[in-house]
Design a protein around this motif. Structure first.
Motif, mmCIF file in Angstrom:
data_model
loop_
_atom_site.group_PDB
_atom_site.id
_atom_site.type_symbol
_atom_site.label_atom_id
_atom_site.label_comp_id
_atom_site.label_asym_id
_atom_site.label_seq_id
_atom_site.Cartn_x
_atom_site.Cartn_y
_atom_site.Cartn_z
ATOM 1 N N ALA A 12 13.386 21.510 8.295
ATOM 2 C CA ALA A 12 14.441 21.796 9.377
ATOM 3 C C ALA A 12 14.368 23.227 10.020
ATOM 4 O O ALA A 12 14.403 23.219 11.339
ATOM 5 C CB ALA A 12 16.023 21.736 8.549
ATOM 6 N N ALA A 13 14.026 24.311 9.258
ATOM 7 C CA ALA A 13 13.755 25.423 9.598
ATOM 8 C C ALA A 13 12.887 25.715 10.760
ATOM 9 O O ALA A 13 12.958 26.269 11.756
ATOM 10 C CB ALA A 13 13.835 26.532 8.679
ATOM 11 N N SER A 14 11.688 25.046 10.210
ATOM 12 C CA SER A 14 10.648 25.059 11.110
ATOM 13 C C SER A 14 11.004 24.221 12.759
ATOM 14 O O SER A 14 10.492 24.601 13.524
ATOM 15 C CB SER A 14 9.168 24.502 10.502
ATOM 16 O OG SER A 14 9.385 23.122 10.254
ATOM 17 N N GLY A 15 11.413 23.151 12.580
ATOM 18 C CA GLY A 15 11.746 22.485 13.714
ATOM 19 C C GLY A 15 12.815 23.088 14.639
ATOM 20 O O GLY A 15 12.544 23.202 15.780
ATOM 21 N N VAL A 16 13.742 23.695 14.131
ATOM 22 C CA VAL A 16 14.697 24.447 14.772
ATOM 23 C C VAL A 16 14.050 25.733 15.463
ATOM 24 O O VAL A 16 14.259 26.114 16.707
ATOM 25 C CB VAL A 16 15.972 24.973 13.955
ATOM 26 C CG1 VAL A 16 16.837 25.595 14.760
ATOM 27 C CG2 VAL A 16 16.745 23.597 13.525
ATOM 28 N N LEU A 17 13.265 26.447 14.740
ATOM 29 C CA LEU A 17 12.534 27.425 15.370
ATOM 30 C C LEU A 17 11.680 27.066 16.482
ATOM 31 O O LEU A 17 11.720 27.797 17.589
ATOM 32 C CB LEU A 17 11.679 27.985 13.855
ATOM 33 C CG LEU A 17 10.682 29.356 14.589
ATOM 34 C CD1 LEU A 17 11.506 30.285 14.953
ATOM 35 C CD2 LEU A 17 10.030 29.780 13.329
ATOM 36 N N MET A 18 10.986 25.875 16.580
ATOM 37 C CA MET A 18 10.177 25.401 17.548
ATOM 38 C C MET A 18 10.981 25.038 18.776
ATOM 39 O O MET A 18 10.478 25.374 19.923
ATOM 40 C CB MET A 18 9.289 24.336 17.091
ATOM 41 C CG MET A 18 8.110 24.807 16.124
ATOM 42 S SD MET A 18 7.040 26.146 16.868
ATOM 43 C CE MET A 18 7.479 27.581 15.711
ATOM 44 N N VAL A 19 12.102 24.748 18.527
ATOM 45 C CA VAL A 19 12.950 24.329 19.418
ATOM 46 C C VAL A 19 13.422 25.809 20.401
ATOM 47 O O VAL A 19 13.331 25.796 21.454
ATOM 48 C CB VAL A 19 14.321 23.757 19.130
ATOM 49 C CG1 VAL A 19 15.448 23.541 20.240
ATOM 50 C CG2 VAL A 19 13.918 22.117 18.481
ATOM 51 N N VAL A 20 13.795 26.836 19.423
ATOM 52 C CA VAL A 20 14.084 28.186 19.966
ATOM 53 C C VAL A 20 13.063 28.854 20.609
ATOM 54 O O VAL A 20 12.998 29.454 21.692
ATOM 55 C CB VAL A 20 14.456 29.090 18.798
ATOM 56 C CG1 VAL A 20 14.844 30.485 19.442
ATOM 57 C CG2 VAL A 20 15.919 28.488 18.034
ATOM 58 N N ALA A 21 11.783 28.481 20.293
ATOM 59 C CA ALA A 21 10.496 28.968 20.830
ATOM 60 C C ALA A 21 9.916 27.937 21.962
ATOM 61 O O ALA A 21 8.644 28.246 22.153
ATOM 62 C CB ALA A 21 9.388 29.257 19.770
ATOM 63 N N TRP A 22 10.625 26.970 22.272
ATOM 64 C CA TRP A 22 10.164 26.211 23.621
ATOM 65 C C TRP A 22 9.490 26.795 24.612
ATOM 66 O O TRP A 22 8.586 26.103 24.968
ATOM 67 C CB TRP A 22 11.384 25.117 23.696
ATOM 68 C CG TRP A 22 11.003 23.992 24.934
ATOM 69 C CD1 TRP A 22 10.781 24.051 25.991
ATOM 70 C CD2 TRP A 22 10.491 22.807 24.323
ATOM 71 N NE1 TRP A 22 10.248 22.989 26.558
ATOM 72 C CE2 TRP A 22 10.258 22.088 25.577
ATOM 73 C CE3 TRP A 22 10.464 21.986 23.302
ATOM 74 C CZ2 TRP A 22 9.856 20.850 25.821
ATOM 75 C CZ3 TRP A 22 10.036 20.852 23.143
ATOM 76 C CH2 TRP A 22 9.667 20.054 24.548
ATOM 77 N N PRO A 23 10.053 27.598 25.193
ATOM 78 C CA PRO A 23 9.600 28.258 26.222
ATOM 79 C C PRO A 23 8.078 28.854 26.144
ATOM 80 O O PRO A 23 7.362 28.900 27.003
ATOM 81 C CB PRO A 23 10.444 29.504 26.576
ATOM 82 C CG PRO A 23 11.702 29.290 25.939
ATOM 83 C CD PRO A 23 11.486 28.509 24.751
ATOM 84 N N LEU A 74 6.224 21.912 19.185
ATOM 85 C CA LEU A 74 7.299 21.432 18.570
ATOM 86 C C LEU A 74 6.704 20.054 17.898
ATOM 87 O O LEU A 74 7.056 19.948 16.819
ATOM 88 C CB LEU A 74 8.351 20.994 19.412
ATOM 89 C CG LEU A 74 9.519 20.124 18.980
ATOM 90 C CD1 LEU A 74 10.188 21.003 17.711
ATOM 91 C CD2 LEU A 74 10.532 19.798 19.948
ATOM 92 N N VAL A 75 6.256 19.151 18.768
ATOM 93 C CA VAL A 75 5.672 17.870 17.941
ATOM 94 C C VAL A 75 4.405 18.290 16.693
ATOM 95 O O VAL A 75 4.517 17.601 15.888
ATOM 96 C CB VAL A 75 5.016 16.972 18.921
ATOM 97 C CG1 VAL A 75 4.276 15.824 18.290
ATOM 98 C CG2 VAL A 75 6.137 16.713 20.009
ATOM 99 N N LEU A 78 0.123 25.923 16.793
ATOM 100 C CA LEU A 78 0.799 26.858 17.626
ATOM 101 C C LEU A 78 -0.472 27.309 18.616
ATOM 102 O O LEU A 78 -0.128 27.439 19.787
ATOM 103 C CB LEU A 78 1.326 27.818 16.850
ATOM 104 C CG LEU A 78 2.604 27.649 16.423
ATOM 105 C CD1 LEU A 78 3.252 28.914 15.664
ATOM 106 C CD2 LEU A 78 3.619 26.701 17.030
ATOM 107 N N VAL A 79 -1.497 27.532 18.262
ATOM 108 C CA VAL A 79 -2.898 28.063 18.853
ATOM 109 C C VAL A 79 -2.974 26.783 19.835
ATOM 110 O O VAL A 79 -3.551 27.368 20.967
ATOM 111 C CB VAL A 79 -4.204 28.072 17.651
ATOM 112 C CG1 VAL A 79 -5.350 28.468 18.721
ATOM 113 C CG2 VAL A 79 -3.647 29.291 17.131
#
Length: 293
Positions: free
Chosen positions: A225-236, A243-244, A286-287
């Motif tokens: 859950a934390a990793s998913g929410v973090l990727m939403v925050v880092a969406w820009p 995210l996917v 992420l890369v």
């Protein structure tokens, strides 16, 4: 030396601060990134070796009485399992190895950001305290989670001096939960028979395998859950690919290990091995997101 520092585990662990580095700076300087990678590797090799040094007495008794049954490949034991306890290395050589690596990590950390030095020293101190609590309390797993989160956070400060509370906080929670649910408790589940004989207090030894499995599964869900929410925050920065990709890696290396443990606590080592690759998989995602941006 490779076994003393758990070389495979140390190399894979570099992904933790590198993920933090990309979160802090979506366009890191290649030279700075290379320097951080070398410093991180030195730090992980030193800390893992320190663990073996601190536990040499207990591990010596472990080998003198009984060896864990072979239940499959174990990433943590690649090279040699506890070589110092087996007499494959001298204590003097181990100390020299740890000292040299620590100096290298500290020098590089100071060049990047003095905060990295403080985080490395704190992680090393937590490792020593963790080892000292082996026969004292099963709740030392919390220290293990804090130690990994602290060490991984050094990657953030290697590229950024300011603190962004939301992404950094989510990252710390993610690493804390992943370490406990994916590595610490599964590793303890695999060592129950040995730990009982040696008087080592862990969650599965004190409370049993089934409660340990549910605890590990809970932490793995928190990490997912934390990793998913973090990727939403880092969406820009990382967008849909980040995210996917992170969620897909999480399904394979967080949710699948949790399912394996729930179905069979004896599958602790396969679950541990899968979860160990989680930060590496996320780093790759992420890369890829940055390259496709």
């Amino acid at each position: 030396m490779y076994g003393l520092s758990r070389g495979t585990q140390a190399v894979l662990s570099i992904a933790q601060p590198l993920v933090a580095a990309l979160l802090a700076d979506g366009s890191p300087s290649p030279g700075r990134l290379a320097l951080a990678t070398v410093g991180g590797l030195a730090g992980f090799l030193a800390v893992f070796a320190t663990n073996d040094l601190m536990d040499a007495g207990v591990d010596g008794r472990r080998f003198a009485t009984h060896l864990r049954a072979d239940t499959g490949p174990d990433i943590d034991s690649a090279g040699a399992r506890h070589p110092l306890a087996q007499g494959l290395l001298t204590r003097r050589l181990a100390l020299g190895w740890i000292a040299g690596l620590s100096v290298l990590a500290l020098v590089i950390g100071a060049l990047l950001n003095p905060v990295c030095v403080l985080l490395f020293l704190l992680a090393a101190l937590l490792e020593v305290v963790y080892c000292r609590l082996a026969t004292v309390t099963p709740y030392k797993f919390l220290l293990s989670g804090v130690m990994v989160a602290v060490g991984a956070s050094a990657g953030w400060f290697a590229f950024r001096t300011s603190v962004d509370p939301l992404p950094l906080g989510l990252f710390v929670l993610w690493m804390f939960a992943w370490e406990i649910g994916g590595r610490n408790i599964p590793n303890d589940l695999a060592d129950v028979a040995e730990d009982v004989r040696l008087g080592i207090r862990t969650v599965p030894v004190v409370y049993g395998a089934r409660p340990a499995v549910w605890l590990a599964g809970g932490f793995l869900l928190v990490a997912f859950a934390a990793s998913g929410v973090l990727m939403v925050v880092a969406w820009p920065v990382f967008g849909v690919v980040g995210l996917v990709g992170t969620l897909a890696v999480g399904v394979l290396t967080l949710l699948r290990p949790a399912l394996l443990l729930v179905r069979d606590p004896g599958a602790a080592l396969p679950a541990f091995n899968l979860a160990t690759f989680h930060p590496v998989g996320v780093l790759a995602a992420l890369v890829a997101a940055l390259l496709l941006r």
